[in-house]
Design an enzyme around this catalytic site. Sequence first.
Site, PDB file in Angstrom:
ATOM      1  N   ASP A   8     -31.574  26.431   5.179  1.00 43.91           N
ATOM      2  CA  ASP A   8     -32.482  27.500   5.155  1.00 43.91           C
ATOM      3  C   ASP A   8     -33.362  27.557   6.615  1.00 43.91           C
ATOM      4  O   ASP A   8     -33.804  26.519   7.062  1.00 43.91           O
ATOM      5  CB  ASP A   8     -33.532  27.148   4.019  1.00 43.91           C
ATOM      6  CG  ASP A   8     -33.033  27.568   2.747  1.00 43.91           C
ATOM      7  OD1 ASP A   8     -31.917  27.947   2.629  1.00 43.91           O
ATOM      8  OD2 ASP A   8     -33.715  27.395   1.830  1.00 43.91           O
ATOM      9  N   ASP A 134     -33.518  35.644  -8.432  1.00 42.73           N
ATOM     10  CA  ASP A 134     -34.105  34.454  -8.103  1.00 42.73           C
ATOM     11  C   ASP A 134     -35.574  34.812  -9.237  1.00 42.73           C
ATOM     12  O   ASP A 134     -35.753  36.017  -9.555  1.00 42.73           O
ATOM     13  CB  ASP A 134     -35.033  34.608  -6.866  1.00 42.73           C
ATOM     14  CG  ASP A 134     -33.793  34.587  -5.838  1.00 42.73           C
ATOM     15  OD1 ASP A 134     -32.919  33.672  -5.869  1.00 42.73           O
ATOM     16  OD2 ASP A 134     -33.732  35.075  -4.817  1.00 42.73           O
TER      17      ASP A 134
END
Length: 249
Positions: A8, A134
């Site tokens: 990330d 998500d």
Amino acid sequence: MYIIPAIDILDGKVVRLREGDYNQKTEYDVSIAEMIEKYRSNGTDFIHIIDLNGAKGDFSNQKSLFEIIKKTEMRVQYGGGIRTIEQVTNLLDAGIHRVIVGTQAITNPDFLPQLSEAFAKKDDYANRIVIAIDVLDEVIKYSGWMESSPIKLMDYVDKCLSLGFFRFLCTDISKDGKLGGAAIELYQKLLEHSPMIKLIASGGVSSMDDIYELAKYPIRSVVVGKAIYENRITIEEIKEWNLKALSSI
């Protein structure tokens, strides 16, 4: 079930967030290029890269990030700020193995139908689209997990399936970055509702014990990040596991 190591990126640095909160980040003293090389040199052939700035509409990372990605021979699953069909097409044309779409697919009701139509004669491209779901308490979140959608989770899955998209990356935000175990119950619900989906699990994995637990279910792959950076799962363990799981991804 295949293990996909995660990288990330936030403000050009390798980070992990806790519960998707940009204010709860852990920075790691390693560059993007070094992390990619570490994975590659240890036999990893597939990585998951998320541009966290891009997820919020800030594309300051993209140019340098793409330059690094283009130099690797590994397959890359990429997401963060993908807003147009042209972007999706260009990324796939450039050799990105899979492209993750999230916010635009949720907020623009025409995006997925148009994407489906654009790839109607490109079966390989459609199979390389990953739909991000998500969720927090089964509420779909988007825009870097900062906004909530009124769309029901299972209704959204059904819509995607009807348009020919079967690959889903599901992250339980309450689990993400906490090393507290994966969202088994959530994945069970999704698989019971739609057994045909190609599910990628994400969030909460803390050890190989969690991997063994997830592998009891028909989950195609699992994204692992913090457990690697915190030395709870080694790259060698991932390599050994993946050698047995090549047919599942």
